[in-house]
Every structure is written in structure tokens, then in C-alpha cells.
Design a protein around this motif. Structure first.
Motif, short mmCIF file in Angstrom:
data_model
loop_
_atom_site.label_atom_id
_atom_site.label_comp_id
_atom_site.label_asym_id
_atom_site.label_seq_id
_atom_site.Cartn_x
_atom_site.Cartn_y
_atom_site.Cartn_z
N ILE A 197 24.35 -35.76 -17.56
CA ILE A 197 23.05 -35.11 -17.61
C ILE A 197 22.84 -34.51 -19.01
N GLY A 218 18.89 -29.83 -21.02
CA GLY A 218 17.45 -29.65 -20.96
C GLY A 218 16.71 -30.68 -20.14
N GLU A 219 17.42 -31.63 -19.52
CA GLU A 219 16.77 -32.68 -18.71
C GLU A 219 16.45 -32.12 -17.33
N ASN A 220 15.15 -31.92 -17.05
CA ASN A 220 14.72 -31.34 -15.79
C ASN A 220 13.84 -32.26 -14.96
N ARG A 221 13.55 -33.45 -15.45
CA ARG A 221 12.70 -34.37 -14.69
C ARG A 221 13.45 -34.88 -13.46
N PHE A 222 12.76 -34.88 -12.34
CA PHE A 222 13.41 -35.21 -11.07
C PHE A 222 14.00 -36.62 -11.07
N GLN A 233 16.99 -36.88 -13.32
CA GLN A 233 18.11 -36.20 -12.68
C GLN A 233 18.68 -37.03 -11.54
N ALA A 249 19.69 -33.26 -7.50
CA ALA A 249 18.43 -33.31 -8.25
C ALA A 249 17.41 -32.33 -7.67
N SER A 266 17.95 -29.48 -6.21
CA SER A 266 18.29 -28.09 -6.53
C SER A 266 17.69 -27.68 -7.87
N VAL A 267 17.57 -28.63 -8.80
CA VAL A 267 17.01 -28.34 -10.12
C VAL A 267 15.49 -28.40 -10.10
N SER A 268 14.93 -29.42 -9.43
CA SER A 268 13.50 -29.68 -9.51
C SER A 268 12.68 -28.93 -8.47
#
Length: 424
Positions: free
Chosen positions: A230, A233-237, A240, A375, A377-379
């Protein structure tokens, strides 16, 4: 005190008595002559006239009963041994009509307790076993009373009290107890007996694998060679999801089922009965072994990585707050993903010609569920985790219920041994 024979179904959850034996009793599929009628659509392996139970002695105080096989096609088994001709039954004897057929148990009970096939104390005087029920404990009281979970809970509570103030020991005991409780739920839902030392072996082997050179090798393959890393700074679902599919899903699910494949190999190499005890012969075996390995993975990951890191940054209380949901959540997390993969491993044993497609589907679905959790949990935060957690748990329970239907040992499994009969 006068006793009588009672024949009941082996139905652990009900314990209701089926038939009080007072005269010759025929068991079979013929409704015109049998006192216990077993329907053809459910018990096709039972003969029209399968067995006969008849009094052996005229002793009114303590009668005995003899069972006679009436030339049944699939045989009669008493405590696992095939009945040849007839024999006198002892209290507690288990009667199987065919290897996969219904099972009954004969009990000798005080006549004052038995009125038309049900327990009753009406008109009976107070007895010592009524006053002290512990004196009336039967052979299966450990399971029916859930004695083992109770004892484990008491021990865990005492150990938690004893380690208050000792952060590391307290967390280990709590994690072991919570994880074991979650696995016990899966074990009871599966309903197939698997030796505890085999399940512990799967769990222990997984923990050894995680400290072996295999883990760095898997990390190199799935995160360095494959797109499983990962970027910061990669937050796109979707990005991810793809990267977690390789770096967490495919990698960790394969790591967790390695003990299942080891058990499968040992089962093929060993002789009976060890091959059945250790090996993977059906989906239930795969679920039990896979979930056990996943529990070992959860303990190692939680106690060796997540909790120490968070406790070091935010204190022991926060570390403890993370430990509880992570270990309990493995029921709808690691144990759910790997349990489903284990189901597919066992299914591939039943359908060897479709082995590789089945294994790929199992690996892919387990990896996708795993990646969705990470994924989300982040998005999406907690709301996304709720949906994925429920979805994963549904996948696991659906696999368990289907595995129980497909089980070649269905009639011997304690979760599916529910037999119905008609009493004339």
C-alpha cells in the motif's frame, strides 16, 4: 424400587424420552406392525422390520431387554459393534440401525419417574438424587451441562485476577480466553468431533509458520513481486481493495491454510483410524482445522504486532481496548475467512475431479472478504466494517450448515443427530 426400560432418541439438546418398554417392540418402516415407525423418505437404510426388543426376564423389579436383528439389510450396531443374532442390552447401550441410520439409547429408570414416556415426580417421595442432583450424573453430563466451558471460564477469571497489574500476562490470558470462546462456538456449530490435540496442532503449527522463514518469503512474493504493498497516502477504496487482495488476502489466507494441507497430507499417509482423526476427509474437517489455524494467526498478529504497537504509542488501556474487539472479531474475521477456505479444501476431497477450481474459488473468496475488511476500515470506517463483518460471518455459517448436510458422518455428528420417529 421398581425399574423399567426406556428407549429414546439420541437427541442431546432435548433429552426427552421416546418410549417406555412394556412389551415386545418392533422397530422398522412398516407402519402396520412396528411400534416405532421410521419413515422411508428419511430412513431408507432401515428395513421394514429391522429389530425387535423383547423382555429377557420376568423380574418385575429390574427387567432386562434383549435386542434381535431381524435380518436387516444394513445391519444393527450396538456401541459400534455389529449385532449378530441377538444380545441382552445394558443400560446406556447405543443402538444404531445401519451405519448411517438413526440411533437410540436404552436406559433403566425408576418406574415412578416414567409416565407414558415422560419424566414425572407426581406421587413420588423425595429422593436423594432430587435433593443432590450431582449424584444422578450420567455418562454425558460433561457435555450436556457444558461443564468444560464453565471450568475454563472460572480458571480464566482466577488467572485474570492473579495477573492484575501485570499488563502482558493479563492480555495474553484474556486473548486466549476470548479466542477459545469464539472457536468453541464454531466447533459446536460444526458438530463434528475432532481430537483436541489435532486442533491444537493446527493452531500451534500456524504459530510456528509465522516465526519461520516462510513469512518473509510470502511477504516478498505477495507484496514485493505482486502489487500487495500500500503506497503512503493511498485512500481510494478500489486501489486499497486490489492491493489488500494480494498483500493481505491471498498471502495471509494461504499462510493460514498451510496446516490444513499438512493435515490432509498426513491423513493420506497414515492408516486408519489415525488418518480419519488427523486428516481432511470432508468440509467439516477443513473448517475446524482452518479456523484453529486462523485463531493461532489472530493471537500472533494481535499480541505480537497490533497491541504492543498501540500500547507503546497510547498506553496499556488503549492496547487492551484494541485486543478485545480484534480477538472477538476473529469469529467474523480471520476464522471466518479461513473457515470458508477450509470448507472448500474439504469439498475438493469429496469432488476430486473439480479439485483445483474449488480450491481457487475458496482462496479467492477468502482473500476478497479479507481485502474488503481491510479496505473498508480505511474508506468507510465502522459502518463499512459492520457490513463486511456480517457478510463474512454469513459466509462462514452458510459453509458450516452446508458442510453438515454433506458430511459422510452426519448421523454420528452431535450437531446433526436429530432423529424423528412415529410411535404407535
Amino acid at each position: 424400587m421398581q425399574y423399567t426400560g426406556v428407549l429414546r432418541q439420541v437427541t442431546p439438546e432435548s433429552g426427552q424420552y421416546g418410549l417406555t418398554l412394556t412389551e415386545d417392540t418392533l422397530i422398522g418402516r412398516d407402519p402396520s406392525t412396528c411400534q416405532i415407525v421410521l419413515t422411508s423418505d428419511r430412513y431408507g437404510s432401515v428395513s421394514r422390520h429391522h429389530v425387535r426388543l423383547h423382555p429377557e426376564t420376568a423380574d418385575q423389579q429390574y427387567p432386562t431387554w434383549r435386542i434381535t436383528d431381524l435380518g436387516s439389510v444394513n445391519g444393527t450396531f450396538i456401541n459400534g459393534e455389529r449385532l449378530e443374532g441377538s444380545r441382552v442390552l445394558q443400560g446406556g447401550d447405543r443402538i444404531h440401525l445401519g451405519l448411517q441410520g438413526p440411533e437410540f439409547i436404552l436406559e433403566y429408570l425408576p418406574l415412578t419417574y416414567v409416565i407414558q414416556g415422560s419424566e414425572s415426580t407426581a406421587g413420588a417421595g423425595l429422593t436423594l438424587t432430587q435433593l443432590l442432583p450431582i449424584l444422578a450424573i450420567g455418562q454425558d453430563w460433561v457435555r450436556k451441562a457444558y461443564l468444560l466451558p464453565g471450568i475454563v471460564t472460572v480458571l480464566a477469571v482466577i488467572l485474570l485476577f492473579a495477573t492484575t497489574g501485570q499488563g502482558a500476562a493479563f492480555k495474553v490470558i484474556l486473548a486466549v480466553y476470548l479466542g477459545s470462546a469464539g472457536y468453541y462456538f464454531i466447533y459446536e456449530l460444526c458438530g463434528k468431533r475432532k481430537p483436541w490435540w489435532v486442533l491444537m496442532g493446527s493452531l500451534g503449527l500456524e504459530m510456528v509458520i509465522l516465526i519461520s522463514p516462510l513469512l518473509p518469503l510470502f511477504i516478498f512474493i505477495f507484496r514485493d513481486l505482486l502489487p500487495g504493498q500500500i503506497p503512503p497516502g493511498e485512500n481510494r477504496f478500489l486501489a486499497q481493495l486490489v492491493r489488500h487482495f494480494f498483500g493481505s488476502g491471498l498471502m495471509e489466507e494461504l499462510l493460514k491454510v498451510l496446516p490444513v494441507f499438512v493435515a490432509y497430507g498426513l491423513g493420506r499417509w497414515l492408516r486408519s483410524p489415525w488418518r480419519q482423526k488427523i486428516g481432511v476427509w470432508e468440509p467439516l474437517d477443513g473448517i475446524l482445522l482452518g479456523s484453529a489455524a486462523a485463531l493461532g494467526f489472530t493471537w500472533m498478529e494481535t499480541l505480537g504486532q497490533y497491541v504492543p504497537n498501540i500500547a507503546g504509542e497510547m498506553g496499556d488501556l488503549t492496547g487492551l481496548q484494541v485486543l478485545i474487539p480484534r480477538v472477538l472479531g476473529s469469529l467474523a474475521g480471520h476464522m471466518a475467512y479461513t473457515g470458508y477456505f477450509g470448507y472448500c479444501i474439504g469439498l475438493s476431497v469429496l469432488y476430486p475431479r473439480q479439485r483445483y477450481p474449488i480450491l481457487l474459488v475458496g482462496w479467492g473468496v477468502a482473500a476478497l472478504l479479507h481485502a474488503l475488511w481491510n479496505a473498508s476500515s480505511v474508506s468507510f470506517g465502522p459502518s463499512g466494517l459492520v457490513i463486511v463483518g456480517i457478510l463474512s460471518y454469513v459466509f462462514l455459517t452458510a459453509a458450516i450448515l452446508k458442510a453438515r448436510q454433506l458430511s459422510p458422518t452426519r448421523s454420528q455428528n452431535f450437531a446433526t443427530r436429530f432423529y424423528g420417529y412415529q410411535q404407535r
